[in-house]
Design an enzyme around this catalytic site. Sequence first.
Site, PDB file in Angstrom:
ATOM      1  N   LYS A 157       9.295   5.714   6.717  1.00 52.45           N
ATOM      2  CA  LYS A 157       9.556   4.745   8.304  1.00 52.45           C
ATOM      3  C   LYS A 157       9.746   3.320   6.826  1.00 52.45           C
ATOM      4  CE  LYS A 157       5.975   1.946  10.137  1.00 52.45           C
ATOM      5  NZ  LYS A 157       6.616   0.236  10.561  1.00 52.45           N
ATOM      6  N   TYR A 208       5.377   6.686   4.654  1.00 50.80           N
ATOM      7  CA  TYR A 208       5.849   4.970   5.438  1.00 50.80           C
ATOM      8  C   TYR A 208       5.762   3.739   3.951  1.00 50.80           C
ATOM      9  CZ  TYR A 208       4.184   0.954   7.816  1.00 50.80           C
ATOM     10  OH  TYR A 208       3.536  -1.178   8.466  1.00 50.80           O
ATOM     11  N   ILE A 267      10.488   1.673  14.213  1.00 49.35           N
ATOM     12  CA  ILE A 267       9.272   1.174  14.742  1.00 49.35           C
ATOM     13  C   ILE A 267       8.458  -0.096  14.791  1.00 49.35           C
ATOM     14  CG2 ILE A 267       7.088   1.669  13.952  1.00 49.35           C
ATOM     15  CD1 ILE A 267       7.878   4.962  12.494  1.00 49.35           C
TER      16      ILE A 267
HETATM   17  C1  LIG Z   1       4.371  -5.945   8.464  1.00 45.02           C
HETATM   18  C2  LIG Z   1       4.580  -6.071  10.373  1.00 45.02           C
HETATM   19  O1  LIG Z   1       3.927  -6.161  11.342  1.00 45.02           O
HETATM   20  N1  LIG Z   1       5.618  -5.411  10.502  1.00 45.02           N
HETATM   21  C3  LIG Z   1       5.918  -5.089  11.400  1.00 45.02           C
HETATM   22  C4  LIG Z   1       7.565  -5.208  11.981  1.00 45.02           C
HETATM   23  O2  LIG Z   1       8.093  -4.707  13.348  1.00 45.02           O
HETATM   24  C5  LIG Z   1       7.326  -6.592  11.584  1.00 45.02           C
HETATM   25  O3  LIG Z   1       6.256  -7.056  12.559  1.00 45.02           O
HETATM   26  C6  LIG Z   1       8.650  -7.205  12.591  1.00 45.02           C
HETATM   27  O4  LIG Z   1      10.119  -6.858  12.234  1.00 45.02           O
HETATM   28  C7  LIG Z   1       8.294  -8.666  12.685  1.00 45.02           C
HETATM   29  O5  LIG Z   1       8.576  -9.204  11.139  1.00 45.02           O
HETATM   30  C8  LIG Z   1       6.290  -2.635  11.311  1.00 45.02           C
HETATM   31  O6  LIG Z   1       7.014  -2.637  10.747  1.00 45.02           O
HETATM   32  C9  LIG Z   1       4.841  -2.671  10.951  1.00 45.02           C
HETATM   33  C10 LIG Z   1       4.614  -1.517  12.197  1.00 45.02           C
HETATM   34  O7  LIG Z   1       5.466  -0.502  12.014  1.00 45.02           O
HETATM   35  C11 LIG Z   1       3.541  -0.851  11.499  1.00 45.02           C
HETATM   36  O8  LIG Z   1       2.267  -1.472  12.589  1.00 45.02           O
HETATM   37  O9  LIG Z   1       3.041  -0.538  10.575  1.00 45.02           O
END
Ligand SMILES: CC(=O)N[C@@H]([C@@H](O)[C@H](O)[C@H](O)CO)[C@@H](O)CC(=O)C(=O)O
Length: 293
Positions: free
Chosen positions: A166, A138, A207
Amino acid sequence: MSTRDLKGLYSALLVAFDENGNINEKGLRQIVRHNIDVCKMDGLYVGGSTGENFMLSTEEKKRIFEIAKDEAKDDITLIAQVGSINLKESVELAKFVTDLGYDAISAVTPFYYKFSFDEIKYYYETIIKDVDNRMIIYSIPFLTGVDMSLAQFGELFANPKIVGVKFTAADFYLLERMRKTYPDVLIFAGFDEMLLPATVLGVDGAIGSTYNVNGVRARQIFELAKQEKISEALEIQHVTNDLITDILDNGLYGTIKLLLEEAGVEAGCCREPMKKYSPEMRARAKEIYKKYF
Ligand SMILES: CC(=O)N[C@@H]([C@@H](O)[C@H](O)[C@H](O)CO)[C@@H](O)CC(=O)C(=O)O
């Protein structure tokens, strides 16, 4: 070891908490169901940033892994994020989720201290060593401060149990190099607002946090982009990014939970020190829901 194909779209699972910050099991089960039944996700990424994981005790993390597995059963693919800067905890959790039947584990790069690459490599090899499972790195440099080079990723991928990454970064040059250099490694896009360009570069899946509510649009973007229907995919990415901008302006995880509440899911509160919902935040979330769903 699970031999399930790990490719596809995953929600980074939100966790419902009550007003006192305790896990709301009923709400968590409803979020899992919503992701399966409504968002039609291929899988769930449990215990990630979106799961507010780094604010939880080991016992709470285990309980969330148990509830998610018990609710999802074998209906979808499950990846457990077990990374922590407490390496002993990560090792314990990796064994725990493997025994529960999780299809893969994942671990955030160790953060806070400036660990050397050798230490990072040792961390991954130690977590994966004694479990019969697959590891997804990750990488989220904007939160961890850990930037690894193409060659360093390659050193980690040399371990046959480390099968993917990821990739939560906007460095599309590195993403393209990684795709070309390591064609057999699974790459998951981590920024929902960049799903289309990441898919064009050949990621194997994605993800994301917003897929908990916006999974249907994410699927359209992903499938259209794979069919090279770029302008159609871009139209949906535009709407998606309007939604994501509105969500980010109102508070990321809280707003997604409030949107789920509008959809009839008991998604609850965020864990302190994340803030409680103000009346304005709730009202704005209602407007966002009406506008996009
Ligand atoms: C920091 C964060 O929340 N990043 C999200 C993104 O889905 C992000 O929320 C989204 O792209 C909005 O910026 C994901 O990369 C995080 C994720 O998959 C996780 O919960 O580990």
